[in-house]
Design a protein around this motif. Structure first.
Motif, PDB file in Angstrom:
ATOM      1  N   HIS A 184       0.803  -1.228   0.000  1.00 44.59           N
ATOM      2  CA  HIS A 184       0.000   0.000   0.000  1.00 44.59           C
ATOM      3  C   HIS A 184       0.827   1.266   0.000  1.00 44.59           C
ATOM      4  CE1 HIS A 184      -3.732  -2.060   0.249  1.00 44.59           C
ATOM      5  NE2 HIS A 184      -3.318  -2.778   1.261  1.00 44.59           N
ATOM      6  N   PHE A 185       2.104   1.134   0.247  1.00 42.92           N
ATOM      7  CA  PHE A 185       2.920   2.335   0.282  1.00 42.92           C
ATOM      8  C   PHE A 185       3.538   2.667  -1.068  1.00 42.92           C
ATOM      9  CE2 PHE A 185       2.948   3.742   4.618  1.00 42.92           C
ATOM     10  CZ  PHE A 185       2.487   2.639   5.298  1.00 42.92           C
ATOM     11  N   ARG A 186       3.302   1.798  -2.049  1.00 40.19           N
ATOM     12  CA  ARG A 186       3.955   2.059  -3.333  1.00 40.19           C
ATOM     13  C   ARG A 186       3.143   2.994  -4.209  1.00 40.19           C
ATOM     14  NH1 ARG A 186       6.497  -3.263  -5.781  1.00 40.19           N
ATOM     15  NH2 ARG A 186       7.610  -1.744  -7.033  1.00 40.19           N
ATOM     16  N   GLN A 187       1.898   3.210  -3.843  1.00 45.48           N
ATOM     17  CA  GLN A 187       1.160   4.220  -4.604  1.00 45.48           C
ATOM     18  C   GLN A 187       0.698   5.257  -3.605  1.00 45.48           C
ATOM     19  OE1 GLN A 187       0.510   0.825  -4.963  1.00 45.48           O
ATOM     20  NE2 GLN A 187      -1.650   0.430  -4.706  1.00 45.48           N
ATOM     21  N   ASP A 188      -0.012   6.233  -4.018  1.00 48.61           N
ATOM     22  CA  ASP A 188      -0.619   7.228  -3.118  1.00 48.61           C
ATOM     23  C   ASP A 188       0.322   8.238  -2.508  1.00 48.61           C
ATOM     24  OD1 ASP A 188      -3.392   5.554  -1.403  1.00 48.61           O
ATOM     25  OD2 ASP A 188      -3.163   6.510  -3.357  1.00 48.61           O
ATOM     26  N   PHE A 189       1.608   8.040  -2.583  1.00 47.17           N
ATOM     27  CA  PHE A 189       2.497   8.999  -1.933  1.00 47.17           C
ATOM     28  C   PHE A 189       3.236   9.811  -2.970  1.00 47.17           C
ATOM     29  CE2 PHE A 189       2.602   8.595   2.585  1.00 47.17           C
ATOM     30  CZ  PHE A 189       2.078   7.344   2.838  1.00 47.17           C
ATOM     31  N   ASP A 190       2.989  11.095  -2.982  1.00 45.81           N
ATOM     32  CA  ASP A 190       3.727  11.930  -3.923  1.00 45.81           C
ATOM     33  C   ASP A 190       5.034  12.400  -3.311  1.00 45.81           C
ATOM     34  OD1 ASP A 190       0.532  13.239  -4.581  1.00 45.81           O
ATOM     35  OD2 ASP A 190       1.663  11.853  -5.834  1.00 45.81           O
ATOM     36  N   ASP A 191       4.980  12.577  -2.005  1.00 44.45           N
ATOM     37  CA  ASP A 191       6.146  13.116  -1.327  1.00 44.45           C
ATOM     38  C   ASP A 191       6.916  11.950  -0.700  1.00 44.45           C
ATOM     39  OD1 ASP A 191       6.529  15.465   1.464  1.00 44.45           O
ATOM     40  OD2 ASP A 191       7.975  14.479   0.146  1.00 44.45           O
ATOM     41  N   MET A 192       8.042  11.617  -1.298  1.00 43.06           N
ATOM     42  CA  MET A 192       8.791  10.448  -0.844  1.00 43.06           C
ATOM     43  C   MET A 192       9.335  10.622   0.562  1.00 43.06           C
ATOM     44  SD  MET A 192       8.591   7.993  -2.850  1.00 43.06           S
ATOM     45  CE  MET A 192       7.223   8.148  -3.976  1.00 43.06           C
ATOM     46  N   ALA A 193       9.681  11.851   0.889  1.00 42.60           N
ATOM     47  CA  ALA A 193      10.213  12.090   2.231  1.00 42.60           C
ATOM     48  C   ALA A 193       9.130  11.814   3.269  1.00 42.60           C
ATOM     49  CB  ALA A 193      10.709  13.526   2.331  1.00 42.60           C
ATOM     50  N   THR A 219       8.784   8.131   3.744  1.00 35.64           N
ATOM     51  CA  THR A 219       9.855   7.601   4.599  1.00 35.64           C
ATOM     52  C   THR A 219       9.554   7.864   6.060  1.00 35.64           C
ATOM     53  OG1 THR A 219      11.383   8.137   2.825  1.00 35.64           O
ATOM     54  CG2 THR A 219      12.342   7.584   4.946  1.00 35.64           C
ATOM     55  N   ARG A 220       9.043   9.061   6.371  1.00 37.90           N
ATOM     56  CA  ARG A 220       8.740   9.380   7.770  1.00 37.90           C
ATOM     57  C   ARG A 220       7.637   8.478   8.303  1.00 37.90           C
ATOM     58  NH1 ARG A 220       9.142  14.704   6.010  1.00 37.90           N
ATOM     59  NH2 ARG A 220       6.901  15.028   6.008  1.00 37.90           N
ATOM     60  N   VAL A 221       6.600   8.301   7.477  1.00 32.33           N
ATOM     61  CA  VAL A 221       5.489   7.456   7.930  1.00 32.33           C
ATOM     62  C   VAL A 221       5.955   6.018   8.140  1.00 32.33           C
ATOM     63  CG1 VAL A 221       3.257   6.524   7.242  1.00 32.33           C
ATOM     64  CG2 VAL A 221       3.764   8.901   6.831  1.00 32.33           C
ATOM     65  N   LEU A 222       6.759   5.523   7.190  1.00 28.07           N
ATOM     66  CA  LEU A 222       7.262   4.150   7.309  1.00 28.07           C
ATOM     67  C   LEU A 222       8.118   3.976   8.548  1.00 28.07           C
ATOM     68  CD1 LEU A 222       8.223   3.304   3.637  1.00 28.07           C
ATOM     69  CD2 LEU A 222       6.560   2.120   5.044  1.00 28.07           C
ATOM     70  N   MET A 274       6.011   3.825  11.591  1.00 27.10           N
ATOM     71  CA  MET A 274       5.334   2.531  11.698  1.00 27.10           C
ATOM     72  C   MET A 274       6.306   1.465  12.170  1.00 27.10           C
ATOM     73  SD  MET A 274       3.392   0.483   8.654  1.00 27.10           S
ATOM     74  CE  MET A 274       4.865  -0.154   7.908  1.00 27.10           C
ATOM     75  N   ALA A 275       7.505   1.491  11.608  1.00 31.85           N
ATOM     76  CA  ALA A 275       8.506   0.506  11.978  1.00 31.85           C
ATOM     77  C   ALA A 275       8.863   0.621  13.452  1.00 31.85           C
ATOM     78  CB  ALA A 275       9.743   0.711  11.117  1.00 31.85           C
ATOM     79  N   LEU A 276       8.979   1.829  13.922  1.00 31.32           N
ATOM     80  CA  LEU A 276       9.329   2.021  15.319  1.00 31.32           C
ATOM     81  C   LEU A 276       8.241   1.498  16.236  1.00 31.32           C
ATOM     82  CD1 LEU A 276      11.988   3.757  15.154  1.00 31.32           C
ATOM     83  CD2 LEU A 276      10.983   4.876  17.106  1.00 31.32           C
ATOM     84  N   LYS A 277       7.001   1.695  15.821  1.00 35.40           N
ATOM     85  CA  LYS A 277       5.898   1.177  16.641  1.00 35.40           C
ATOM     86  C   LYS A 277       5.945  -0.338  16.694  1.00 35.40           C
ATOM     87  CE  LYS A 277       2.545   4.820  16.099  1.00 35.40           C
ATOM     88  NZ  LYS A 277       2.586   5.234  14.679  1.00 35.40           N
ATOM     89  N   LEU A 278       6.277  -0.945  15.554  1.00 37.74           N
ATOM     90  CA  LEU A 278       6.368  -2.402  15.528  1.00 37.74           C
ATOM     91  C   LEU A 278       7.485  -2.884  16.442  1.00 37.74           C
ATOM     92  CD1 LEU A 278       5.755  -3.159  11.753  1.00 37.74           C
ATOM     93  CD2 LEU A 278       4.451  -4.070  13.650  1.00 37.74           C
ATOM     94  N   MET A 279       8.596  -2.174  16.420  1.00 35.03           N
ATOM     95  CA  MET A 279       9.707  -2.566  17.282  1.00 35.03           C
ATOM     96  C   MET A 279       9.306  -2.444  18.744  1.00 35.03           C
ATOM     97  SD  MET A 279      13.248  -1.264  15.742  1.00 35.03           S
ATOM     98  CE  MET A 279      12.704   0.122  14.770  1.00 35.03           C
ATOM     99  N   ASN A 280       8.571  -1.396  19.039  1.00 29.26           N
ATOM    100  CA  ASN A 280       8.091  -1.177  20.394  1.00 29.26           C
ATOM    101  C   ASN A 280       7.207  -2.344  20.833  1.00 29.26           C
ATOM    102  OD1 ASN A 280       7.465   0.040  22.785  1.00 29.26           O
ATOM    103  ND2 ASN A 280       5.995   1.465  21.916  1.00 29.26           N
ATOM    104  N   LEU A 281       6.307  -2.759  19.936  1.00 27.02           N
ATOM    105  CA  LEU A 281       5.435  -3.895  20.240  1.00 27.02           C
ATOM    106  C   LEU A 281       6.262  -5.151  20.470  1.00 27.02           C
ATOM    107  CD1 LEU A 281       2.609  -3.444  17.565  1.00 27.02           C
ATOM    108  CD2 LEU A 281       2.404  -3.074  20.010  1.00 27.02           C
TER     109      LEU A 281
END
Lengths: 377, 356
Positions: free
Chosen positions: A265-274, A277-280, A283-290
């Protein structure tokens, strides 16, 4: 994160956090004029904040092991923790061997993450000494071309986590987050059935008694312990990962989260790559926290794409270099001749090695070729 | 769910006001920002941001289901547990019943191999009543290259199910269930898709066939990255359409010759040359499926149709349930049929190779 505990106004708190002061210890060594300058507040206000902070700090009991730095763990304690970690087998002995016994709980396997500390620093402006500072948190990312067996491995892991403790497993449940609709429930049933048969076989071999040593588990029981979520957009993906906090506190026996695939789902819909990256990274940090809080393994499956490097086109993990760097453990599934291989591309604790595996009617198993061997690179 | 309005989520008044003041009106807007960005934007502390986000997330997050209840639901509510039998026994057995519902199944092969013939047969089958193995519903056939032949369709019907098609009214009824669309541009196709999504369920549409996807995309003037973007949207849309309506979606794809842009190695493979076996496939077949690797990831089942030394084969190249099998087939007046129901297992990446 103790700043939020301070009895100061919201905007003051916000200013402190935006300036990078997230723990009380960070306020211990700054003067009121410096603080006033950084926060752009009056000096009296800064002095007030420091007074409140020192007051709060004084009333805390300091633990000997983290008196230097809040939330840190000594390397010795970490080693101890790691040794007592349980592993989830992938059902292929060669694959397990190169993974150091299987997939660790408390680690997130994702292919393409480099240094956790770099990401933490650059994205969240947290000082390394926060609660996320422990370096035993690793993400494992598994990527490969279509048809190589990523979903198969994901389903196998969701089944294997349920192997009971008596058989050396974790006896835990699994969360399967499906973003592409590739989870086929009949296949999960097949794999579950084969797993139970293997356990009966092992039981018979071990116990050596000739009575019926049937395992009382049914494939339906295994399917019942897989919590399936279907995600249709990146908003739902982020919302779900936020919600997992509550879900996991209600279902404490979940031991693995499989995300298939984290990239779709992250490969479309995002015009601003930066922005992406921030959103990803968030999300990754939250997963690590879990992973850390609930002591579970997180396995992320990634798509691949072609990238132009060094005057040729090569296969690379989708979602860009930044995403590739946020993961500490990276496993690539690829074709080598007629065999499927798994290669540990990056890991702080495991050697770069590749092992052959095969996808059979019973699931992921060792490769049947006679010249299989584990190659250390 | 993503477009749920913040105002509908009962957040504490103070934070709800701040959200609307800063123009964050949907859940998507709120969740697209990191916690940090929200704190800065709204000028509130971390706890408030976290509690607001967790409330929003709880509402937007999809509900869970155990895999067991998923299986029971599928077997109770759907035809054959969610599979559409193709009538080719060997293939149906390998695919655990037939073409799966709710996901994309791709037919790829060189020109003239029989993809459209297969699509015609499938459309016909889907329109038949359930006691004949059909889905008893309408079929939407998106015919991009004007290859649909109603005459051929009726011939197939007459040969395969003479008891139905010999009666004129029945033949008319069945053929009347197949709706053929001929979009002349990608924009028109997009419009039709959006219309279809809305009216799918109430019009009893039981299958969607797109013949061919590659022709639609190649007709556009955009190249490279822009083309990938357009395709991304369509992939996502078609997948979500299939998913939400739980119908089989069959898409055909063309082939193109392999060029030096096609990557097949990772950087670590390029570096270490020892032990890597040269894939013989690379020198044998010079054809690859069109539409690229992103499309290949998006389809759930890929059936490769190829011709090798005079014989035609249908290979299951990608499937979550089937081993890599190749079945010999031929085209007859009654459509497509297998010469043998025992598939030959193909080792390695050879299953993906396309010969012609």
């Amino acid at each position: 994160m103790e700043i939020w505990r301070l009895p100061i106004s919201a905007s003051q708190r916000g200013k402190l956090i935006s300036a990078g002061y997230t723990s009380l210890s960070s306020l211990s060594s700054i003067s009121s004029s410096d603080l006033a300058r950084e926060l752009k507040v009056s000096e009296s206000e800064a002095m007030n904040i420091l007074k409140v902070a020192s007051h709060s700090r004084g009333s805390e009991t300091s633990n000997a092991s983290c008196s230097i730095v809040e939330g840190a763990q000594t390397a010795w304690d970490m080693l101890h923790d790691e040794e007592s970690l349980m592993h989830i087998t992938t059902s292929s002995a060669d694959l397990d061997n190169i993974l150091g016994g299987g997939i660790h709980c408390k680690e997130v396997t994702e292919i393409g993450w480099s240094s956790l500390s770099l990401i933490v620093n650059s994205v969240l402006k947290y000082k390394l000494t926060t609660a996320f500072g422990s370096e035993s948190i690793i993400f494992m990312l598994i990527g490969g071309v279509p048809g190589i067996g990523k979903t198969q491995l994901g389903i196998q892991i969701a089944v294997n986590v349920q192997i009971p403790n008596d058989f050396g497993g974790l006896g835990g449940k699994a969360i399967y987050i499906d973003t592409e609709g590739s989870f086929m429930v009949e296949r999960a049933f097949q794999i579950a059935e084969a797993c139970i048969e293997d356990m009966s076989e092992y039981n018979r071999f071990l116990r050596k008694d000739f009575q019926e040593c049937k395992i009382k588990m049914l494939p339906q029981d295994i399917l019942e312990n897989i919590f399936y979520f279907r995600i249709c957009s990146y908003t739902e993906q982020i919302a779900l990962i936020n919600y997992l906090d509550k879900f996991l506190s209600e279902h404490k026996d979940v031991k693995v989260i499989v995300v298939d695939s984290v990239t779709f789902h992250f490969r479309q819909d995002f015009d601003d790559m930066a922005h992406r990256t921030r959103v990803l990274s968030g999300m990754a940090l939250k997963l690590m926290n879990l992973a850390k809080r609930f002591s579970l393994a997180v396995v992320l499956l990634n798509q691949v794409t072609t990238k132009h490097t060094e005057a040729s086109f090569q296969l690379a993990f989708a979602l860009g270099d930044s995403w590739s760097h946020t993961c500490t453990n990276r496993i690539v599934l690829y074709w080598n001749g007629n065999e499927r291989y798994a290669y540990i591309d990056k890991s702080p604790s495991l050697r770069s090695a590749s092992a052959a595996y095969s996808v059979t009617a019973r699931g992921i198993r060792n490769s049947s070729s006679s010249c299989k061997r584990i190659k250390m690179m | 769910m993503a477009n749920k309005l913040i105002s509908e989520i009962r957040l504490p008044k103070s934070i709800a006001n701040v959200f609307s003041a800063r123009n964050i009106s949907t859940a998507k807007d709120a969740l697209s920002l990191t916690e940090f960005e929200l704190m800065e934007l709204l000028d509130v502390g971390l706890t408030e941001v976290r509690s607001a986000l967790s409330q929003i997330s709880e509402i937007v997050a999809p509900p869970y289901q155990t895999a067991l209840s998923l299986m029971e639901q599928r077997f109770q509510n759907e035809h054959l547990g969610g599979h559409f039998p193709t009538g080719l026994k060997g293939l149906d057995a390998a695919l655990c019943g037939g073409i799966p519902f709710g996901v994309l199944t791709e037919l790829v092969g060189p020109a003239g191999i029989g993809k459209t013939q297969f699509c015609l047969k499938l459309s016909l089958l889907a329109s038949l009543p359930t006691n004949y193995g059909g889905l008893d519903g309408r079929v939407i056939y998106i015919d991009v290259e004007s290859k649909f032949s109603s005459r051929r369709l009726l011939e197939i019907g007459l040969r395969s199910f003479p008891e139905i098609f010999q009666m004129k009214e029945m033949a008319q009824e069945m053929a009347g269930r197949i709706l053929v669309l001929r979009p002349t541009s990608l924009a028109e196709f997009t419009q039709s898709l959006e219309q279809i999504k809305v009216s799918l369920l109430q019009n009893q549409v039981k299958m969607l066939v797109i013949d061919s996807m590659a022709a639609l995309v190649s007709g556009e003037h955009e190249q490279g990255a822009r083309r990938q973007q357009t395709l991304s949207w369509h992939i996502s849309f078609i997948k979500s359409l299939a998913e939400f309506s739980r119908i089989p979606v069959v898409v055909t794809n063309q082939v193109r010759s392999r060029n030096h842009d096609d990557a097949s190695r990772y950087s670590f493979q390029v570096q270490s040359r020892d032990g890597a076996i040269e894939t013989p496939m690379q020198y044998d077949s010079h054809l690859v499926a069109a539409l690229g690797i992103q499309w290949a990831h998006a389809v759930t089942t890929r059936l490769v149709l190829e011709a090798k030394s005079g014989e035609r084969f249908i290979k299951v190249a990608k499937s979550p349930i089937s081993p890599p099998l190749a079945f010999p087939f031929h085209i007859t007046s009654s459509g497509i049929s297998l010469l043998s129901d025992d598939g030959k297992e193909v080792m390695g990446p050879e299953i993906n190779a396309i010969h012609c």
